[in-house]
Structures are given as C-alpha cells and as structure tokens.
Design a protein around this motif. Sequence first.
Motif, short mmCIF file in Angstrom:
data_model
loop_
_atom_site.label_atom_id
_atom_site.label_comp_id
_atom_site.label_asym_id
_atom_site.label_seq_id
_atom_site.Cartn_x
_atom_site.Cartn_y
_atom_site.Cartn_z
N GLU A 134 0.84 -1.20 0.00
CA GLU A 134 0.00 0.00 0.00
C GLU A 134 0.87 1.26 0.00
N LYS A 135 1.88 1.26 0.85
CA LYS A 135 2.77 2.42 0.94
C LYS A 135 3.49 2.66 -0.39
N LEU A 136 4.07 1.60 -0.94
CA LEU A 136 4.86 1.77 -2.16
C LEU A 136 4.00 2.09 -3.37
N PHE A 137 2.87 1.42 -3.52
CA PHE A 137 1.99 1.71 -4.65
C PHE A 137 1.48 3.15 -4.59
N SER A 138 1.18 3.64 -3.40
CA SER A 138 0.68 5.01 -3.28
C SER A 138 1.79 6.03 -3.57
N GLU A 139 3.02 5.69 -3.26
CA GLU A 139 4.13 6.61 -3.49
C GLU A 139 4.65 6.57 -4.92
N MET A 140 4.69 5.36 -5.53
CA MET A 140 5.38 5.20 -6.81
C MET A 140 4.50 4.65 -7.94
N VAL A 192 6.74 -0.01 -8.90
CA VAL A 192 7.00 -0.93 -7.78
C VAL A 192 7.20 -2.34 -8.30
N SER A 193 8.21 -3.00 -7.79
CA SER A 193 8.43 -4.41 -8.11
C SER A 193 8.08 -5.28 -6.90
N VAL A 194 7.90 -6.55 -7.14
CA VAL A 194 7.66 -7.48 -6.04
C VAL A 194 8.84 -7.45 -5.08
N ASN A 195 10.03 -7.32 -5.62
CA ASN A 195 11.21 -7.24 -4.77
C ASN A 195 11.17 -6.00 -3.88
N ASP A 196 10.72 -4.87 -4.42
CA ASP A 196 10.58 -3.65 -3.61
C ASP A 196 9.65 -3.89 -2.41
N ALA A 225 -2.22 -9.44 -8.44
CA ALA A 225 -3.13 -9.89 -7.37
C ALA A 225 -2.87 -9.11 -6.09
N LEU A 226 -1.63 -8.81 -5.80
CA LEU A 226 -1.29 -8.00 -4.63
C LEU A 226 -1.89 -6.61 -4.77
N PHE A 227 -1.75 -6.00 -5.92
CA PHE A 227 -2.30 -4.67 -6.17
C PHE A 227 -3.83 -4.69 -6.04
N LEU A 282 -6.13 -2.54 -3.46
CA LEU A 282 -7.25 -1.71 -3.91
C LEU A 282 -8.56 -2.12 -3.24
N LYS A 283 -8.79 -3.42 -3.14
CA LYS A 283 -10.01 -3.91 -2.52
C LYS A 283 -10.06 -3.48 -1.04
N SER A 284 -8.95 -3.61 -0.37
CA SER A 284 -8.88 -3.21 1.04
C SER A 284 -9.19 -1.72 1.19
N TYR A 285 -8.62 -0.91 0.31
CA TYR A 285 -8.87 0.53 0.34
C TYR A 285 -10.35 0.83 0.07
N CYS A 286 -10.90 0.20 -0.94
CA CYS A 286 -12.32 0.43 -1.29
C CYS A 286 -13.24 -0.01 -0.16
#
Length: 78
Positions: free
Chosen positions: A21-27, A32-36, A57-59, A63-67
């Motif tokens: 969540e942190k990385l997707f929102s920032e970048m 973002v990679s799985v390694n990140d 699936a992670l993304f 998103l589902k959690s946020y919604c």
Amino acid sequence: MNVTNDKQQKKTSDRILEAAEKLFSEMGYDGVSVNDVAVEANVNKASVFYHFGNKEALFETVLKSYCDLQLERLQTAH
C-alpha cells in the motif's frame, strides 16, 4: 498447521499488504516491483508470491482493502 504458524502467516501477509500500500501510493503500480515490496516488508520475495500469487493480485488486494475501508466510512458517516 498450528496456531503459532497461522499467526505468523497473518503477520507476514499484513506486513506485505502494508508495504505494498505504501509503495503503490508513493510510486504507482509500474514503479513498484515485487522485490521492492519484499524489501519494504522485510520478507523474502517468495513470501510475497506465496501469499498473493503475483504483483497484479497483490495490487488488487490493496485496492479492494482501500475500497472496503472507504465504503465502511461512507456507511458510518450517515
């Protein structure tokens, strides 16, 4: 699987979700990679794949959690 392993897995998946969540929102998704995510969550990359399958699936889970959270807030705002 015993209770201790269940708790540890939950902690691991929660850490992964928080990091994602942190990385997707920032970048953004493409930045973002799985390694990140694994590095940010302090887990190995295999753990991310084990718990979520792949980056998409992670993304979607993030998103589902946020919604779900936003929907809950809207419903309780009345």
